[in-house]
Design a protein around this motif. Structure first.
Motif, PDB file in Angstrom:
ATOM      1  N   LEU A  76       0.832  -1.197   0.000  1.00 53.90           N
ATOM      2  CA  LEU A  76       0.000   0.000   0.000  1.00 53.90           C
ATOM      3  C   LEU A  76       0.871   1.253   0.000  1.00 53.90           C
ATOM      4  O   LEU A  76       0.600   2.204  -0.740  1.00 53.90           O
ATOM      5  N   GLN A 118      -3.390   3.413   5.884  1.00 49.44           N
ATOM      6  CA  GLN A 118      -3.263   2.035   6.377  1.00 49.44           C
ATOM      7  C   GLN A 118      -4.465   1.663   7.241  1.00 49.44           C
ATOM      8  O   GLN A 118      -5.016   0.564   7.125  1.00 49.44           O
ATOM      9  N   LYS A 120      -7.505   3.009   7.184  1.00 52.00           N
ATOM     10  CA  LYS A 120      -8.713   2.931   6.359  1.00 52.00           C
ATOM     11  C   LYS A 120      -8.788   1.606   5.619  1.00 52.00           C
ATOM     12  O   LYS A 120      -9.876   1.056   5.418  1.00 52.00           O
ATOM     13  N   SER A 121      -7.634   1.092   5.222  1.00 51.08           N
ATOM     14  CA  SER A 121      -7.588  -0.164   4.467  1.00 51.08           C
ATOM     15  C   SER A 121      -7.651  -1.389   5.375  1.00 51.08           C
ATOM     16  O   SER A 121      -7.690  -2.521   4.884  1.00 51.08           O
ATOM     17  N   ALA A 146     -12.980   0.417   9.830  1.00 56.49           N
ATOM     18  CA  ALA A 146     -12.377  -0.758   9.187  1.00 56.49           C
ATOM     19  C   ALA A 146     -12.711  -2.026   9.959  1.00 56.49           C
ATOM     20  O   ALA A 146     -12.972  -3.084   9.369  1.00 56.49           O
ATOM     21  N   LYS A 151     -12.326  -5.432   7.524  1.00 55.82           N
ATOM     22  CA  LYS A 151     -11.310  -5.310   6.493  1.00 55.82           C
ATOM     23  C   LYS A 151      -9.975  -5.914   6.940  1.00 55.82           C
ATOM     24  O   LYS A 151      -9.531  -5.707   8.067  1.00 55.82           O
TER      25      LYS A 151
END
Length: 247
Positions: A76, A118, A120-121, A146, A151
């Motif tokens: 990322l 990071q 958010k993902s 998240a 996630k």
């Protein structure tokens, strides 16, 4: 002595902290290498550790043995920065850790907060180390979103139940339970989850909780993060920052 209400509490809307407040940069450097999801090397050789997050560890001796999502977290960063790019650094109260690494909030040249990306993902977990907590509110809220969406690192998340803790579960954990007792003393606050887990907040730290409008009520159901340990056979945990009480 039991207390049902300790501090005033404010319920923040989920969207309120979706984006972190903007601050001016302290310094700008050129990145030389991306080490992993939360560490980069600058052109001058110094290591920069991102404040506020922890990403899974990469096993460079055997990549296949890296922690789940470790390589994805590094990838990322590689989508947004590459060697030779300029990085903008924002410092907090402590600028260096015990290993000599620079501690900073790291932004791309266009102003993207890499730690926030990071979170958010779902490729990082939020934590507060020491006094570096400038962006903890928005980081915590981003992690929450998240986590609720399951996630990446949160895909199989399930907190421990305070009523069923065993000695095999020592270490940094996430525990949920209902507050069944609250007491205050000169040493601080102690509250109990599910009549089993004793959670303490020292007097010197209570000020931080009060300043952040954190309240604890009898019968509240809480999700906590922290180091679980056992003393005289009983499970215990110490809170040092409001970020350890997850929304």
């Amino acid at each position: 002595m039991k207390y049902f209400i300790i501090f005033f509490f404010i319920l923040f809307p989920v969207s309120l902290f979706a984006s972190c407040p903007r601050y001016g940069w302290d310094e700008t450097f050129v990145v030389k290498k991306i080490n992993d999801g939360d560490t980069v090397t600058l052109e001058n050789g110094r290591l920069v550790r991102f404040i506020g997050i922890d990403t899974p560890e990469i096993n460079y001796r055997n990549l296949s043995k890296s922690e789940p999502y470790a390589l994805e977290a590094k990838a990322l960063l590689e989508r947004y920065i590459r060697p030779g790019d300029k990085l903008k650094l924002l410092y907090d109260k402590t600028k260096q850790d015990k290993y000599g690494r620079i501690l900073a909030y790291v932004y791309t040249k266009t102003g993207r907060n890499l730690a926030l990306l990071q979170l958010k993902s779902g490729l990082a977990k939020h934590w507060v180390i020491g006094k570096n907590d400038l962006l903890w509110r928005c980081f915590q809220d981003t992690e929450r979103q998240a986590r609720l969406r399951k996630k990446a690192v949160w895909s199989d998340f399930d907190s421990l139940n305070a009523s069923r803790l065993t000695k095999s579960e020592k270490g940094y954990v996430y525990v949920s339970g209902r507050v069944t007792n609250i007491e205050l003393s000169k040493k601080g606050m102690i509250f109990v989850l599910d009549k089993k887990l004793s959670v303490s907040i020292r007097t010197t730290k209570l000020k931080v909780f009060k300043e952040n409008n954190i309240d604890i009520h009898l019968y509240d159901k809480l999700l906590l993060s922290g180091k679980l340990f056992f003393s005289k056979g009983k499970p215990k945990m110490t809170l040092y920052h409001p970020a350890q009480i997850l929304p």
